[in-house]
Enzyme design. Structure first.
Site, PDB file in Angstrom:
ATOM      1  N   LEU A  43       9.700  36.647 -11.862  1.00  0.00           N
ATOM      2  CA  LEU A  43      10.415  36.710 -10.588  1.00  0.00           C
ATOM      3  C   LEU A  43      11.469  37.807 -10.588  1.00  0.00           C
ATOM      4  O   LEU A  43      11.586  38.571  -9.628  1.00  0.00           O
ATOM      5  CB  LEU A  43      11.059  35.362 -10.281  1.00  0.00           C
ATOM      6  CG  LEU A  43      10.100  34.258  -9.830  1.00  0.00           C
ATOM      7  CD1 LEU A  43      10.870  32.987  -9.543  1.00  0.00           C
ATOM      8  CD2 LEU A  43       9.310  34.679  -8.602  1.00  0.00           C
ATOM      9  N   GLY A  45      11.751  40.512 -12.717  1.00  0.00           N
ATOM     10  CA  GLY A  45      11.178  41.834 -12.921  1.00  0.00           C
ATOM     11  C   GLY A  45      10.349  42.320 -11.752  1.00  0.00           C
ATOM     12  O   GLY A  45      10.466  43.473 -11.315  1.00  0.00           O
ATOM     13  N   HIS A 266      15.888  20.032 -21.448  1.00  0.00           N
ATOM     14  CA  HIS A 266      15.452  19.413 -20.191  1.00  0.00           C
ATOM     15  C   HIS A 266      15.083  17.956 -20.434  1.00  0.00           C
ATOM     16  O   HIS A 266      14.354  17.641 -21.374  1.00  0.00           O
ATOM     17  CB  HIS A 266      14.249  20.182 -19.644  1.00  0.00           C
ATOM     18  CG  HIS A 266      13.957  19.905 -18.200  1.00  0.00           C
ATOM     19  ND1 HIS A 266      13.512  18.682 -17.755  1.00  0.00           N
ATOM     20  CD2 HIS A 266      14.058  20.685 -17.100  1.00  0.00           C
ATOM     21  CE1 HIS A 266      13.346  18.726 -16.445  1.00  0.00           C
ATOM     22  NE2 HIS A 266      13.681  19.938 -16.027  1.00  0.00           N
ATOM     23  N   SER A 284       8.477  18.012 -13.577  1.00  0.00           N
ATOM     24  CA  SER A 284       9.552  18.495 -12.717  1.00  0.00           C
ATOM     25  C   SER A 284      10.679  17.485 -12.571  1.00  0.00           C
ATOM     26  O   SER A 284      10.454  16.275 -12.448  1.00  0.00           O
ATOM     27  CB  SER A 284       8.995  18.818 -11.326  1.00  0.00           C
ATOM     28  OG  SER A 284      10.035  19.036 -10.410  1.00  0.00           O
ATOM     29  N   ARG A 330      21.378  17.472 -16.022  1.00  0.00           N
ATOM     30  CA  ARG A 330      20.379  17.526 -17.087  1.00  0.00           C
ATOM     31  C   ARG A 330      20.975  17.287 -18.468  1.00  0.00           C
ATOM     32  O   ARG A 330      20.361  16.628 -19.308  1.00  0.00           O
ATOM     33  CB  ARG A 330      19.669  18.888 -17.058  1.00  0.00           C
ATOM     34  CG  ARG A 330      18.748  19.038 -15.872  1.00  0.00           C
ATOM     35  CD  ARG A 330      18.026  20.365 -15.868  1.00  0.00           C
ATOM     36  NE  ARG A 330      17.077  20.417 -14.772  1.00  0.00           N
ATOM     37  CZ  ARG A 330      16.273  21.439 -14.519  1.00  0.00           C
ATOM     38  NH1 ARG A 330      16.309  22.516 -15.300  1.00  0.00           N
ATOM     39  NH2 ARG A 330      15.434  21.417 -13.501  1.00  0.00           N
ATOM     40  N   HIS A 403      14.124  24.093 -22.962  1.00  0.00           N
ATOM     41  CA  HIS A 403      13.545  24.586 -21.704  1.00  0.00           C
ATOM     42  C   HIS A 403      14.117  25.968 -21.383  1.00  0.00           C
ATOM     43  O   HIS A 403      13.678  26.968 -21.901  1.00  0.00           O
ATOM     44  CB  HIS A 403      13.836  23.561 -20.607  1.00  0.00           C
ATOM     45  CG  HIS A 403      13.300  23.904 -19.256  1.00  0.00           C
ATOM     46  ND1 HIS A 403      11.997  24.295 -19.044  1.00  0.00           N
ATOM     47  CD2 HIS A 403      13.890  23.910 -18.036  1.00  0.00           C
ATOM     48  CE1 HIS A 403      11.806  24.522 -17.758  1.00  0.00           C
ATOM     49  NE2 HIS A 403      12.935  24.323 -17.126  1.00  0.00           N
ATOM     50  N   LEU A 443      15.139  30.062 -10.578  1.00  0.00           N
ATOM     51  CA  LEU A 443      14.406  30.873  -9.613  1.00  0.00           C
ATOM     52  C   LEU A 443      15.376  31.599  -8.686  1.00  0.00           C
ATOM     53  O   LEU A 443      15.151  32.751  -8.303  1.00  0.00           O
ATOM     54  CB  LEU A 443      13.462  29.989  -8.797  1.00  0.00           C
ATOM     55  CG  LEU A 443      12.506  29.100  -9.608  1.00  0.00           C
ATOM     56  CD1 LEU A 443      11.575  28.336  -8.681  1.00  0.00           C
ATOM     57  CD2 LEU A 443      11.690  29.931 -10.579  1.00  0.00           C
TER      58      LEU A 443
END
Length: 617
Positions: A43, A45, A266, A284, A330, A403, A443
Site C-alpha cells: 500500500l 510503496g 495481535h 480479523s 490489542r 503481527h 492501512l
C-alpha cells in the site's frame, strides 16, 4: 548523532497546512529530470510510486514478489480508520488523533499522528473514487464498525478483505503509470544494500531472484516501503517473505533505528498446532465486535465448550475492562490471554492449551446466522479450512501472535531518515504507532504516507539538494556491489549441515521466550548471549547449496536470516535499555500492583503532552 525532527511550529491542527505552504516545490519541467527509486509495492510503496509518477517524476519500483499485487498488504483483513463521523457518534479528527496516541501508550510522535488523522478522510475519498468496494449501509453511505481500543465506529471495511481491495486500488493506479511509461516496474528483485555518496542516498543494489544477477540502480532519492520485521520471531502472521534486510542494510549505512523492540502482539490469531508450522494465520479483530472471549473458570477444565455452563465461564475482558469489554486494546487483550493461559485455564486439544475461546453463540442467537455470515463469512470459511472446526457451531480458538511492527527507521516530519535523500514510509518507519498499534491504523498510515505526505515532502528535498549526476558505473556503486557479492559468496561457501530455516526457528524461539510479550532484564541478557552464539554457529554450520547465478530460494532465505540475527540483538538491547512497561512490551520489573504496564513518562514520554493511563478514562 543529532536527531532533528523538523516539526513545524504552531498548534497541532495548523502544522501540516503551514508546512505544505512553506515547503519548496519542484516545477513540472524539472520533475522530469529526477529519478526516484521506490522499494516495495504494498500500500505504501504502490501509492507512493503511482503518486510520484503522476506528478511527473521518473520512478523505478522494486518488489521481490512476482507482482505488486502479491505484497503483504493484501493480507490485512479488518478495515481502515478515518474520522468521517458517518455514525454521528462523536468522532472527530482530534478524537482519532487522541485514540491513536493513547493506543500507542503515548510513545508516538504527536505531530505525525495528528497529520495522519487529518488526511484519513481524504484516503477514503481517494479509494472510493478508485472503486474500492467498501461495505455500505442500506441507505448507500459507507458502513463503519468498531475496533479495539475506541468507543466510536470509524473503521471502513470490505468484509474481511480490506487490504486486498485497497491494494487493488493502489495497484491499478500504479499500473496506469507503468502503462504510461512513468514507472519502471522491477519484480522479483530484492534490495540487498544501499549506496550512499557524500552523505546522500543515491541508489540501491538488488539481486534478480530468478537469474541471480546482482545489479546497481542509481537515482536522486530512495524510498523504502518494505514493511515490517515480525518474522524475526519465525512464527508470525506475516507472509514468509517478509524480512528486515532492506531497512537493516540502510541502518548499517547510517540510518538510525527507532524503537526496534516495539512489535505488536495481535490477540486474535489461530493458535499454533504443532512444530511443523512455518507461519500463523490472523483472524480479523473485527470479529471481536460480535464474538465474546472467555475461558473456563477452573484450571485444567477439558470439557467441550458447550458443556461448560455460563456460570463457570470467565469473560475476563468484560470483567476487567467493562468500558471496552471484548474490544479492549490489542496489547491488553493479548497480555490477558497469555495470563489466563499461564494460569492453566487455556483451551485447546488436551486442555490447558495455548488458546482462549472467541464465541459467537450469543451474536448468532441475537442477530441470526445470516447476519453473522454476511459480516464475517470469508473469515469463518478460512478458520474452518485451517482448523476443521465450524465456528458457527463451536467457538473459535485464538491466541496472541507477532503481527505488526511499530519500530522502524527513524524519520523526521518529512519522512526522511537520518541519511539525506532516504525516505521510509508505512510500516518501515517508526513514527505513528508508539508502543502498540490500534487496529485498522496500518492501512491508514501506508496510504497516507504514499498518497498525501511523501509527494509533498520529497519535493522539498529535491528542490534544494544540489545533486551531482551519478550512475551505476560510479566507484561507490561498484564498491557496494562488490560487498554484496562477497556476502553472497560467503553464504554459498558455507559447508555446514544445518538449514537456514532450522537456525531461523531457533532464533524465533529465543525471541518469543525472552523478548516477546513478557520480558525481564535477566532474560534479555541471556537472549543477547544466545543470539550471538547462534549467529556464530550459523556462519559455521549453515548449508545453502546451489549457485548464486540462478533461482536459489535457500540463498534468499539464508541472507534474510543472517540479517535477522544481527537485528535481533538490536531488539533485545533496545528492550533492555527501556526501563518501563509500555503497550504490549511488558517488562516484569515495571508493573502496577494490578499487573498493568507501568510507564516511565519522565524518561521516555517527553514527546507527548497527553500522558495518562487507560484506566483513567
Amino acid at each position: 548523532m543529532e536527531l532533528r525532527s523538523h516539526i513545524p511550529g504552531g498548534p497541532l491542527e495548523a502544522k501540516w497546512d503551514r508546512h505544505r505552504s512553506a515547503i519548496k516545490l519542484v516545477n513540472p519541467a524539472n520533475k522530469l529530470r529526477h529519478h526516484i527509486l521506490v522499494v516495495g509495492s504494498g500500500l505504501a510503496g504502490a501509492s507512493a510510486a503511482a503518486s510520484l509518477a503522476e506528478l511527473g517524476y521518473r520512478v523505478s519500483c522494486f518488489c521481490f514478489q512476482d507482482s505488486a499485487r502479491r505484497a503483504h498488504s493484501i493480507a490485512a483483513q479488518g478495515g481502515i480508520n478515518a474520522a468521517k463521523n458517518y455514525q454521528n457518534d462523536g468522532d472527530s479528527v482530534f478524537r482519532l488523533f487522541y485514540d491513536t496516541i493513547k493506543g500507542g501508550d503515548f510513545r508516538a510522535r504527536e505531530a505525525n499522528v495528528y497529520r495522519l488523522a487529518e488526511v484519513s478522510a481524504r484516503i477514503i475519498d481517494q479509494c472510493t473514487a478508485q472503486g474500492v468496494p467498501f461495505a455500505r449501509e442500506y441507505g448507500g453511505l459507507l458502513a463503519n464498525r468498531s475496533f479495539g481500543g475506541v468507543q466510536v465506529s470509524r473503521t471502513f471495511y470490505a468484509r474481511g478483505q480490506t487490504g486486498q481491495q485497497l491494494l487493488l486500488g493502489a495497484y491499478q493506479a500504479l499500473s496506469r503509470q507503468i502503462g504510461a511509461g512513468s514507472v519502471r516496474m522491477e519484480p522479483r528483485a530484492e534490495m540487498l544494500d544501499l549506496v550512499v555518496i557524500d552523505g546522500r542516498a543515491r541508489g540501491i543494489i538488488v539481486r534478480d531472484l530468478v537469474t541471480g544477477a546482482v545489479s546497481a540502480h542509481a537515482g536522486d532519492a530512495v524510498v523504502l516501503a518494505t514493511g515490517g520485521y515480525s518474522n524475526v520471531y519465525y512464527l508470525s502472521t506475516n507472509a514468509k517473505g517478509c524480512n528486515v534486510t532492506a531497512i537493516w542494510r540502510a541502518h548499517k549505512r547510517g540510518a538510525t533505528f527507532a524503537n526496534p523492540c516495539f512489535t505488536q502482539i495481535h490477540p486474535t490469531c489461530i493458535p499454533q498446532t504443532g512444530p511443523y508450522q512455518s507461519k500463523l494465520t490472523l483472524m480479523s479483530e473485527s470479529l471481536r465486535n460480535d464474538g465474546r472471549i472467555w475461558v473456563p473458570q477452573k484450571k485444567g477444565d477439558t470439557r467441550p465448550p458447550d458443556q461448560i455452563p455460563e456460570e463457570e465461564r470467565d469473560y475476563y475482558l468484560e470483567r476487567l475492562y467493562p468500558s471496552y469489554g471484548n474490544l479492549a486494546p490489542r496489547d491488553i487483550a493479548s497480555r490477558r490471554a497469555k495470563e489466563v493461559c499461564d494460569e492453566g485455564r487455556g483451551v485447546g486439544p488436551g486442555g490447558g492449551g495455548h488458546g482462549v475461546y472467541l464465541d459467537f453463540r450469543d451474536a448468532i442467537a441475537r442477530l441470526g446466522r445470516g447476519v453473522i455470515a454476511e459480516r464475517y463469512g470469508n473469515l469463518f470459511e478460512m478458520y474452518e479450512r485451517i482448523t476443521g472446526e465450524d465456528p458457527f457451531r463451536v467457538p473459535m480458538r485464538i491466541y496472541p501472535a507477532p503481527h505488526y511492527t511499530m519500530g522502524g527507521l527513524w524519520v523526521d516530519y518529512n519522512l526522511m531518515t537520518t541519511i539525506d535523500g532516504l525516505y521510509a514510509i508505512g510500516e518501515a518507519n517508526f513514527s505513528d504507532h508508539g508502543a502498540n498499534r490500534l487496529g485498522a491504523s496500518a492501512l491508514m498510515q501506508g496510504l497516507a504516507d504514499g498518497y498525501f505526505i511523501l509527494p509533498y515532502t520529497i519535493g522539498d528535498y529535491l528542490a534544494q539538494a544540489k545533486l551531482a549526476k551519478v550512475d551505476s558505473a560510479d566507484p561507490a556503486f561498484r564498491q557496494v556491489q562488490g560487498e554484496v557479492g562477497e556476502r553472497v559468496r560467503r553464504l554459498l561457501a558455507a559447508s555446514g549441515r544445518t538449514s537456514a530455516d532450522a537456525f531461523h526457528r531457533e532464533l524465533g524461539r529465543v525471541m518469543w521466550d525472552k523478548c516477546g510479550m513478557s520480558r525481564n532484564a535477566a532474560g534479555l541478557k541471556e537472549a543477547i548471549g544466545r543470539i550471538g552464539a547462534l549467529r556464530d554457529e550459523f556462519w559455521k554450520d549453515v548449508y545453502v547449496g546451489g549457485k548464486g547465478e540462478d533461482l536459489n530460494q535457500s540463498l534468499e532465505h539464508a541472507g534474510r536470516v543472517a540479517d535477522f540475527f544481527e537485528f535481533a540483538e538490536l531488539m533485545c538491547h533496545d528492550a533492555l535499555q527501556r526501563d518501563e512497561s509500555c503497550g504490549c512490551h511488558f517488562r516484569e520489573e515495571y508493573q502496577t500492583p494490578e499487573g498493568e504496564a507501568k510507564r516511565d513518562d519522565e524518561r521516555f514520554g517527553s514527546l507527548n503532552r497527553f500522558n495518562c493511563r487507560w484506566g483513567e478514562f
